[in-house]
Write an enzyme that holds these catalytic residues in place. Sequence first.
Site, mmCIF file in Angstrom:
data_model
loop_
_atom_site.group_PDB
_atom_site.id
_atom_site.type_symbol
_atom_site.label_atom_id
_atom_site.label_comp_id
_atom_site.label_asym_id
_atom_site.label_seq_id
_atom_site.Cartn_x
_atom_site.Cartn_y
_atom_site.Cartn_z
ATOM 1 N N HIS A 58 16.521 85.924 46.727
ATOM 2 C CA HIS A 58 15.710 84.758 47.105
ATOM 3 C C HIS A 58 16.571 83.515 46.917
ATOM 4 O O HIS A 58 16.948 83.197 45.791
ATOM 5 C CB HIS A 58 14.455 84.670 46.222
ATOM 6 C CG HIS A 58 13.529 85.845 46.386
ATOM 7 N ND1 HIS A 58 12.538 85.896 47.336
ATOM 8 C CD2 HIS A 58 13.462 87.029 45.722
ATOM 9 C CE1 HIS A 58 11.889 87.051 47.252
ATOM 10 N NE2 HIS A 58 12.431 87.760 46.277
ATOM 11 N N LEU A 59 16.897 82.856 48.026
ATOM 12 C CA LEU A 59 17.774 81.678 47.932
ATOM 13 C C LEU A 59 16.995 80.371 47.993
ATOM 14 O O LEU A 59 17.578 79.301 47.830
ATOM 15 C CB LEU A 59 18.857 81.722 49.003
ATOM 16 C CG LEU A 59 19.847 82.893 48.892
ATOM 17 C CD1 LEU A 59 20.978 82.741 49.908
ATOM 18 C CD2 LEU A 59 20.427 83.002 47.489
ATOM 19 N N ARG A 60 15.684 80.438 48.246
ATOM 20 C CA ARG A 60 14.768 79.279 48.127
ATOM 21 C C ARG A 60 15.018 78.137 49.100
ATOM 22 O O ARG A 60 14.369 77.099 48.973
ATOM 23 C CB ARG A 60 14.786 78.717 46.702
ATOM 24 C CG ARG A 60 14.515 79.732 45.607
ATOM 25 C CD ARG A 60 13.148 80.353 45.704
ATOM 26 N NE ARG A 60 12.813 81.127 44.518
ATOM 27 C CZ ARG A 60 12.097 82.233 44.532
ATOM 28 N NH1 ARG A 60 11.620 82.732 45.674
ATOM 29 N NH2 ARG A 60 11.821 82.867 43.415
ATOM 30 N N ASN A 90 10.405 84.572 52.029
ATOM 31 C CA ASN A 90 9.311 83.780 51.424
ATOM 32 C C ASN A 90 9.758 82.383 51.013
ATOM 33 O O ASN A 90 9.616 81.963 49.864
ATOM 34 C CB ASN A 90 8.657 84.537 50.246
ATOM 35 C CG ASN A 90 9.592 84.757 49.074
ATOM 36 O OD1 ASN A 90 10.813 84.674 49.224
ATOM 37 N ND2 ASN A 90 9.038 85.045 47.911
ATOM 38 N N HIS A 230 12.417 97.114 45.366
ATOM 39 C CA HIS A 230 12.253 97.191 43.906
ATOM 40 C C HIS A 230 11.329 98.319 43.394
ATOM 41 O O HIS A 230 10.270 98.052 42.816
ATOM 42 C CB HIS A 230 11.797 95.855 43.333
ATOM 43 C CG HIS A 230 10.769 95.086 44.125
ATOM 44 N ND1 HIS A 230 9.592 95.622 44.571
ATOM 45 C CD2 HIS A 230 10.765 93.800 44.545
ATOM 46 C CE1 HIS A 230 8.902 94.694 45.226
ATOM 47 N NE2 HIS A 230 9.600 93.592 45.232
ATOM 48 N N ASP A 303 16.827 91.367 43.592
ATOM 49 C CA ASP A 303 15.581 90.576 43.558
ATOM 50 C C ASP A 303 15.807 89.272 42.789
ATOM 51 O O ASP A 303 14.933 88.799 42.052
ATOM 52 C CB ASP A 303 14.415 91.373 42.965
ATOM 53 C CG ASP A 303 13.064 90.763 43.343
ATOM 54 O OD1 ASP A 303 13.041 89.753 44.072
ATOM 55 O OD2 ASP A 303 12.022 91.289 42.892
ATOM 56 N N HIS A 307 13.602 80.296 39.414
ATOM 57 C CA HIS A 307 12.383 79.500 39.258
ATOM 58 C C HIS A 307 12.670 78.275 38.400
ATOM 59 O O HIS A 307 13.448 78.343 37.436
ATOM 60 C CB HIS A 307 11.274 80.325 38.592
ATOM 61 C CG HIS A 307 10.660 81.336 39.513
ATOM 62 N ND1 HIS A 307 10.016 80.999 40.678
ATOM 63 C CD2 HIS A 307 10.613 82.700 39.447
ATOM 64 C CE1 HIS A 307 9.584 82.092 41.290
ATOM 65 N NE2 HIS A 307 9.939 83.141 40.574
ATOM 66 N N PRO A 321 6.506 85.008 38.664
ATOM 67 C CA PRO A 321 7.303 86.203 38.371
ATOM 68 C C PRO A 321 8.698 86.104 38.977
ATOM 69 O O PRO A 321 8.860 85.528 40.051
ATOM 70 C CB PRO A 321 6.497 87.316 39.052
ATOM 71 C CG PRO A 321 5.803 86.632 40.196
ATOM 72 C CD PRO A 321 5.561 85.208 39.774
ATOM 73 N N GLY A 322 9.685 86.662 38.300
ATOM 74 C CA GLY A 322 11.025 86.715 38.874
ATOM 75 C C GLY A 322 12.096 86.317 37.895
ATOM 76 O O GLY A 322 11.835 85.592 36.927
HETATM 77 O O1 DOR Z 1 9.273 88.816 40.712
HETATM 78 C C1 DOR Z 1 9.282 88.548 41.898
HETATM 79 N N1 DOR Z 1 9.660 87.335 42.341
HETATM 80 N N2 DOR Z 1 8.909 89.478 42.761
HETATM 81 C C2 DOR Z 1 8.746 89.215 44.072
HETATM 82 O O2 DOR Z 1 8.405 90.093 44.810
HETATM 83 C C3 DOR Z 1 8.967 87.831 44.586
HETATM 84 C C4 DOR Z 1 9.881 87.094 43.723
HETATM 85 C C5 DOR Z 1 9.901 85.613 44.003
HETATM 86 O O3 DOR Z 1 9.955 85.219 45.185
HETATM 87 O O4 DOR Z 1 9.935 84.836 43.058
#
Ligand code: DOR
Length: 428
Positions: A58-60, A90, A230, A303, A307, A321-322
């Site tokens: 996830h590079l945001r 996402n 995952h 993954d 954040h 989460p993440g």
């Molecule tokens: O922990 C997670 N974070 N699981 C995911 O499926 C999405 C990800 C996120 O985009 O932060």
Amino acid sequence: MSLVIKGARPYGEGEPVDILVEDGVIAAIGAVRVPEDADVLDAAGQVLLPGFVDLHTHLREPGREDTETIDTGSAAAALGGYTAVFAMANTDPVADNALVTDHVWRRGQEVGLVDVHPVGAVTVGLKGEKLAELGTMAKGTAGVRVFSDDGVCVADPLLMRRALEYSTALDAVIAQHAEEPRLTVGAQAHEGEQATRLGYPGWPASAEESIVARDCLLALHANARLHVCHVSTAGTVDVLRWAKERGTKVSAEVTPHHLLLTDDRLETYDPVNKVNPPLRTGGDAEKLRAALAEGVVDCVATDHAPHAPQDKDTEWSAARPGMLGLQTALSVVVETMVKPGLLDWRGVARVLSERPAEIGNLAEHGRPIEVGEAANLALVDPDAEWTVHGAELASIAANTPYEGMRLPGVVTATVLRGRITAREGKIC
Ligand code: DOR
């Protein structure tokens, strides 16, 4: 410009060799003459591997550039030994159209540290209601070949069936975030002894396993390619084995954190350990490691999920989460798979580079270290160790669950098409 890698052991096998790279391609392997203008990487005692490929990051960008950008994420990837990453859809706006996917691809090429392949969303806005225009994304500059609503599950079986059917015409793969949403409403942690004792609403293993079983059947009937994101439970491993034995075109990834960490971490109440799917039991982790060694689980994907502190350093239930993963993946694989003898370096090349490149349809990554192949390479010091500090990682966010841990295996250099992108922990 040429490059000579001196005294490396490809796949950690045999005698040390020199590798001459010219115009981005491996030109000679053996004792080579160093051209005058050559860049030289002294690789004595080091293991040379094909550059790593991350199917799940996830590079945001666009949308949350306060936590990660294509620039900083690419840097983290290069420092972690990666030469290609797949950036999940996402973002905000969602990568559900060619405008966004082509932007991500182009921006990645401008940065030039890793090939950033955008993942296209399966459904418009990740809403699970209407298929996105997969064909337009596939035909764009980015040539999208992996589609996923990751972060959420494509829960509607008819939509999932249609996505799988449609993907066959595009030679694409549908990567599913397997989570039956009706079973995880309000869930905070793995449903088990720990969560019950500490009072966390549970995320049951069956929420993952039931979707994986369903999707394997849908993929088999559609003769389509399914990739399971995952994988986190022992039961999913059984389902995958069953499906593969029946000839289903299914592949699967496991994250480094699900290989190493368990729901014992819940004791800390520290939301850095909150992730989706959640950390499971020691028994799950053990079965995942065995399945990765055997090939029932095909590869490791990070993954990587940056954040911001305001979204993560909060009470558990409010935290996103993440966890970060790009710069620690190799070390966690060494700790969980190489040290216990479950994988040798050939095996590491398979799970971190070759299989993910095949699944993502990449022609120039995850290739054998041979003359004539593109020089996409990672150099690893197998005997070195390092201590993880989130603040020192290249990501903007710092949410690593390995803070303060000493881990084995150090990526000393990464080479993308003959150019050194990272060296001795620094971006080049
Ligand atoms: O922990 C997670 N974070 N699981 C995911 O499926 C999405 C990800 C996120 O985009 O932060």
